[in-house]
Design a protein around this motif. Structure first.
Motif, short mmCIF file in Angstrom:
data_model
loop_
_atom_site.label_atom_id
_atom_site.label_comp_id
_atom_site.label_asym_id
_atom_site.label_seq_id
_atom_site.Cartn_x
_atom_site.Cartn_y
_atom_site.Cartn_z
N GLU A 1 0.75 -0.81 -0.18
CA GLU A 1 0.14 -0.24 -0.03
C GLU A 1 1.21 1.19 -0.16
O GLU A 1 0.60 2.63 -0.53
N VAL A 2 2.11 1.20 0.94
CA VAL A 2 2.50 2.26 0.37
C VAL A 2 3.41 2.58 -0.96
O VAL A 2 3.21 3.94 -0.90
N ALA B 1 2.77 8.37 -5.07
CA ALA B 1 2.87 9.83 -5.23
C ALA B 1 2.01 10.86 -3.90
O ALA B 1 3.12 12.11 -4.12
N ALA B 2 1.32 10.35 -3.08
CA ALA B 2 0.66 11.10 -2.62
C ALA B 2 1.90 11.54 -0.93
O ALA B 2 1.77 12.53 -1.03
N LEU C 1 9.99 5.37 0.33
CA LEU C 1 10.18 4.27 1.31
C LEU C 1 11.28 3.89 0.90
O LEU C 1 11.74 2.74 0.35
N THR C 2 11.68 3.61 3.32
CA THR C 2 12.86 3.00 3.15
C THR C 2 12.46 1.84 4.06
O THR C 2 11.82 2.74 5.01
N LEU C 3 13.48 0.88 3.35
CA LEU C 3 13.61 -0.32 4.11
C LEU C 3 15.09 -0.34 5.42
O LEU C 3 15.83 -0.97 4.10
N LEU D 1 -2.58 4.77 5.75
CA LEU D 1 -1.91 5.65 5.08
C LEU D 1 -3.00 6.99 5.20
O LEU D 1 -2.88 8.42 5.51
N SER D 2 -4.52 6.47 4.80
CA SER D 2 -5.09 7.90 4.96
C SER D 2 -5.48 8.71 6.01
O SER D 2 -5.49 9.52 6.07
N ALA D 3 -5.17 7.65 7.01
CA ALA D 3 -5.20 8.60 8.49
C ALA D 3 -4.12 10.04 8.57
O ALA D 3 -4.09 10.88 8.71
#
Length: 149
Positions: free
Chosen positions: A57-58, A63-64, A91-93, A127-129
């Motif tokens: 999902e991330v 873009a967001a 995203l960083t792992l 993520l929306s929250a």
């Protein structure tokens, strides 16, 4: 009370404006990643042991995340196969041996550009929250006026 108000109230009551404990961890390729070099430049969502579905999902929301200067930092056990998964710009792992950094930040924490912890979450948050929380921040509202997005 809306979810956003609940998160912000919980952050205020927990002293969430405290500064962020610094750390340096390594990614799957062995490169060092230091929190200090990102503080103040980006907002950071530090998430401990997120599921593969959460990471997917991330990736879809990259873009967001870029628009909001929001980097998701996923803390994973060194043996987790997810460390070798695809990364995106935001995203960083990172490998977190012994879960030491995860213990400092809990399941998830949102750090603002002012370097303060803005919210703590009992589990990786939707993520929306998080995007809603970021959009409600005064600094983000100023960025929207200046950038037009």
């Amino acid at each position: 009370m809306t979810h956003l108000k609940t998160v912000l109230l919980a952050a205020a009551l927990s002293g969430a404006a405290a500064s962020s404990p610094a750390f340096v961890l390594r990614d799957a390729a062995g490169r060092e990643w230091a929190l200090q070099s990102h503080l103040g430049r980006e907002r950071l969502l530090i998430v401990s042991r997120p599921s593969a579905a959460y990471l997917a999902e991330v990736r879809l929301q990259d873009a967001a995340l870029q628009v909001r200067d929001l980097r998701v930092v996923a803390l994973l056990p060194p043996s987790d196969a997810g460390l070798n998964g695809p990364v995106t710009l935001m995203l960083t792992l990172l490998a977190d041996p012994g879960g030491k950094v995860a213990a400092q930040y809990g399941p998830a924490a949102l750090i603002g550009k002012d370097k303060g912890v803005k919210a703590r979450y009992p589990a990786p948050p939707a993520l929306s929250a998080v995007l809603g929380t970021v959009d409600a921040m005064p600094m983000r509202q100023q960025e929207r006026r200046e950038r037009g997005r």
